[in-house]
Design an enzyme around this catalytic site. Structure first.
Site, short mmCIF file in Angstrom:
data_model
loop_
_atom_site.label_atom_id
_atom_site.label_comp_id
_atom_site.label_asym_id
_atom_site.label_seq_id
_atom_site.Cartn_x
_atom_site.Cartn_y
_atom_site.Cartn_z
N LYS A 1 -20.69 61.80 -35.49
CA LYS A 1 -19.69 62.85 -35.78
C LYS A 1 -18.61 62.26 -36.69
CE LYS A 1 -15.84 64.18 -34.17
NZ LYS A 1 -15.19 64.59 -35.43
N GLY B 1 -10.68 55.36 -33.80
CA GLY B 1 -9.63 56.33 -34.13
C GLY B 1 -8.33 55.90 -33.50
N SER B 2 -7.46 56.85 -33.26
CA SER B 2 -6.13 56.50 -32.77
C SER B 2 -6.15 56.21 -31.27
CB SER B 2 -5.17 57.65 -33.06
OG SER B 2 -5.59 58.80 -32.35
N THR B 3 -5.14 55.50 -30.81
CA THR B 3 -5.04 55.17 -29.39
C THR B 3 -4.88 56.44 -28.56
OG1 THR B 3 -4.19 52.98 -29.86
CG2 THR B 3 -3.62 53.90 -27.72
N THR C 1 -6.06 59.46 -29.11
CA THR C 1 -7.36 60.11 -28.94
C THR C 1 -8.27 59.25 -28.07
OG1 THR C 1 -7.07 61.00 -31.16
CG2 THR C 1 -9.23 61.29 -30.17
N GLY C 2 -8.18 57.93 -28.23
CA GLY C 2 -9.01 57.03 -27.42
C GLY C 2 -8.81 57.26 -25.93
N GLU D 1 -12.35 51.50 -30.50
CA GLU D 1 -11.64 50.74 -31.55
C GLU D 1 -10.45 51.57 -31.97
OE1 GLU D 1 -12.10 47.75 -32.53
OE2 GLU D 1 -14.01 47.36 -31.53
N CYS E 1 -6.68 50.03 -40.09
CA CYS E 1 -6.25 49.67 -38.73
C CYS E 1 -5.69 48.26 -38.72
CB CYS E 1 -7.43 49.81 -37.76
SG CYS E 1 -8.90 48.91 -38.25
N GLU F 1 2.81 53.00 -35.59
CA GLU F 1 1.82 52.66 -36.62
C GLU F 1 1.94 53.69 -37.73
OE1 GLU F 1 -2.26 53.64 -35.67
OE2 GLU F 1 -3.01 51.98 -36.89
P1 NAD Z 1 -8.14 60.32 -34.71
O1 NAD Z 1 -8.06 59.67 -33.38
O2 NAD Z 1 -7.28 61.49 -34.98
O3 NAD Z 1 -9.62 60.82 -35.02
C1 NAD Z 1 -10.73 59.94 -35.00
C2 NAD Z 1 -11.99 60.76 -34.76
O4 NAD Z 1 -11.93 61.35 -33.47
C3 NAD Z 1 -12.22 61.91 -35.74
O5 NAD Z 1 -13.60 62.02 -35.99
C4 NAD Z 1 -11.73 63.11 -34.95
O6 NAD Z 1 -12.31 64.31 -35.36
C5 NAD Z 1 -12.17 62.75 -33.55
N1 NAD Z 1 -11.40 63.37 -32.47
C6 NAD Z 1 -10.16 63.92 -32.53
N2 NAD Z 1 -9.80 64.36 -31.30
C7 NAD Z 1 -10.82 64.07 -30.46
C8 NAD Z 1 -11.03 64.25 -29.06
N3 NAD Z 1 -10.11 64.81 -28.27
N4 NAD Z 1 -12.18 63.82 -28.52
C9 NAD Z 1 -13.11 63.22 -29.28
N5 NAD Z 1 -12.98 63.01 -30.62
C10 NAD Z 1 -11.83 63.43 -31.20
O7 NAD Z 1 -7.89 59.13 -35.74
P2 NAD Z 1 -7.78 59.22 -37.34
O8 NAD Z 1 -6.44 59.80 -37.65
O9 NAD Z 1 -9.01 59.83 -37.88
O10 NAD Z 1 -7.80 57.66 -37.72
C11 NAD Z 1 -6.66 56.87 -37.75
C12 NAD Z 1 -6.56 55.98 -36.53
O11 NAD Z 1 -7.76 55.22 -36.36
C13 NAD Z 1 -5.45 54.95 -36.65
O12 NAD Z 1 -4.74 54.86 -35.43
C14 NAD Z 1 -6.19 53.64 -36.91
O13 NAD Z 1 -5.49 52.47 -36.56
C15 NAD Z 1 -7.44 53.85 -36.12
N6 NAD Z 1 -8.51 52.98 -36.60
C16 NAD Z 1 -8.91 51.94 -35.81
C17 NAD Z 1 -9.90 51.07 -36.26
C18 NAD Z 1 -10.35 49.90 -35.42
O14 NAD Z 1 -11.39 49.32 -35.71
N7 NAD Z 1 -9.63 49.53 -34.38
C19 NAD Z 1 -10.48 51.28 -37.51
C20 NAD Z 1 -10.05 52.35 -38.29
C21 NAD Z 1 -9.07 53.21 -37.82
#
Ligand code: NAD
Length: 474
Positions: free
Chosen positions: A173, A224-226, A228-229, A246, A280, A377
């Protein structure tokens, strides 16, 4: 298959190109034009993708690992042959410069090729005439791979390559902001792999939560973001999904007074601003020893003046726009806070008029440790420079964060820099270099930057369950 910039973008479910009744527009962040429509998957289509992945699992997981490795290597080769088309598409949907997009696609191809040389290990614990005990690593099942918009190709491949080598099937996805390259990559993969092994679904804000709550998905690998994680973890608890998370970072760089100012300034600049700061592992807090604070900040500002921000597809552009409107507004709010707090801006801070999400390289002079630009961040091209005088003090400040992703230390005294690096509470620390990543070294966050690792054998093992065989021979 070739990448046409005007081609239709479809999901792949069970090996079949799949459209939907509803569609989402994808915007080029350099000019805010809609460049494509992609399917907005329904819940039933997600169910179909998961069911296809489940059906494909028995045969794929039973295939000898050498055969899976050979197919994964073929994907890498085919991606390399299509590098230019993918890079152009990536620039159009993500905004990064064409050179950087080429680098990302090239790295993604290399990751497939290198993961094709790795295999889950089997460990013999005891091998006596009476007793054999060994630990096998078996694939988990169906993996849901959720990817952000900053490195849409590479971060998808960091999940796909190890998941496939280990014998899992996948539902990918992408972010709704950058689905195009993921849809095309899955199309390419499906010219080589049996149907159902890799499926891709594109969609809006509901799709991620549907996927993480899906009872037929066994593991979620999420980048993605913390914030959302945390939701992913909560949702995955329902069927005890295996998780790799991650997440965000707020990486500190610590610069000691003995560095070569000009050389280090250039490296620090790119360490902070590559991919327009949407990285990130970008330097997000730059701690400079007070003895060189003035000359080094000036050198960084001078270097930055010569880097142009604009449309990533045009020659001469050094940094592309920010990827999307939400992120653009977030950066504007941070800038407003910097102004409200009367913090001194050494460079940037003035937004150009016109379409596109171009945000100027912005450098802030020694803001307080508790200011938003230091504690949050930014994930964009705003960097705070912070003055320090004592090593214990700077280590404590660097560690004073909920994040623990990466960091770097810069000094001619490698022994001292190493001692400092070892006291940083992060999953990755570089000394006198930054962003050297390779498929063989694990990467993962400490603290709230994540759970588990990607890359290397450790990353591959995250796509397996341990199975201990205990055999009484007589
Ligand atoms: P995000 O968390 O908004 O979205 C990431 C993904 O999750 C997208 O595909 C989004 O559609 C999906 N998503 C959103 N809400 C969701 C939910 N409730 N359940 C499941 N999936 C959901 O992050 P972003 O804005 O796309 O990316 C930026 C963030 O990612 C920054 O915080 C960055 O530091 C982090 N990041 C981390 C790494 C790493 O390896 N640690 C690498 C790249 C980016």
């Amino acid at each position: 298959m070739s990448i046409e910039l005007t081609s239709r973008y479809l999901m792949t479910i069970d090996g079949q190109p799949t459209d939907s009744d509803r569609h989402l527009g994808v915007i080029n962040p350099a000019n805010e034009q809609v460049i494509a429509l992609v399917p907005d998957a329904s819940r039933e289509q997600l169910d179909a993708a998961v069911a296809a992945a489940r059906r494909a699992f028995p045969a794929w997981s039973a295939m000898p690992v050498a055969e899976r490795q050979a197919l994964v290597a073929d994907i890498g080769q085919k991606l390399l042959e299509q590098l230019e088309g993918f890079a152009q598409l990536l620039t159009r949907e993500q905004g990064k410069t064409l050179d950087y997009a080429r680098f990302e696609v090239g790295a993604a191809a290399a990751w497939f090729s290198e993961f094709a040389k790795m295999a889950p290990t089997e460990t013999i614990i005891e091998d006596s005439p009476e007793h054999l005990v060994k630990v096998r690593r078996v694939p988990i099942g169906v993996v849901g791979a959720i990817v952000p918009w900053n490195f849409p190709v590479l971060l998808a491949v960091w999940k796909l390559a190890p998941a496939l080598v280990a014998g899992n099937t996948v539902v990918l996805k992408p972010s709704p902001f950058t689905p195009l390259t993921a849809l095309k990559l899955t199309e390419l993969i499906n010219t080589l792999l049996p149907p159902g092994v890799v499926n891709v679904v594109s969609g809006g804000d509901d799709l991620g939560p549907w996927l993480t709550a899906h009872p037929q998905i066994d593991k979620v690998s999420f980048t993605g973001s913390t914030a959302t994680g945390r939701r992913v973890m909560e949702s995955g608890a329902r069927n005890l999904k295996r998780l790799t998370l991650e997440l965000g970072g707020n990486d500190a760089a610590i610069v000691l007074p003995d560095v070569d100012i000009a050389q280090t300034a250039e490296k620090l600049f790119w360490g902070a601003f590559s991919n327009s700061g949407q990285f990130c592992l970008a330097i997000k807090r730059l701690y400079i020893h007070q003895d060189i604070y003035e000359p080094l900040s000036q050198a960084i500002v001078e270097y930055a003046r010569n880097v142009s921000v604009g449309d990533g597809s045009l020659p001469g552009t050094g940094l592309g726009p920010v990827q999307n409107a939400v992120q653009f507004e977030r950066l504007k709010a941070l800038l407003a806070d910097i102004r409200e707090q009367d913090q001194r801006v050494l460079l940037g801070g003035n937004l150009a008029q016109g379409p596109g999400y171009c945000f100027p390289v912005t450098i802030v002079d020694n803001p307080p440790d508790d200011s938003r630009i230091v504690t949050e961040e930014p994930f964009g091209p705003i960097l705070p420079l912070l003055k320090f005088c004592d090593i214990d003090e700077v280590i404590a400040r660097a560690n004073d964060s909920e994040y623990g992703l990466g960091g770097s230390v810069w000094s001619k005294d490698v022994e001292l820099a190493t001692a400092i690096a070892q006291r940083l509470q992060t999953g990755k620390v570089w000394i006198n270099e930054i962003h050297e990543l390779n498929p063989y070294t694990p990467l993962g966050g400490h603290k709230q930057s994540g759970i588990g690792v990607e890359n290397g054998i450790d990353g591959l093992m995250e796509y397996t369950n341990a199975q201990t065989l205990s055999i009484r021979r007589q």
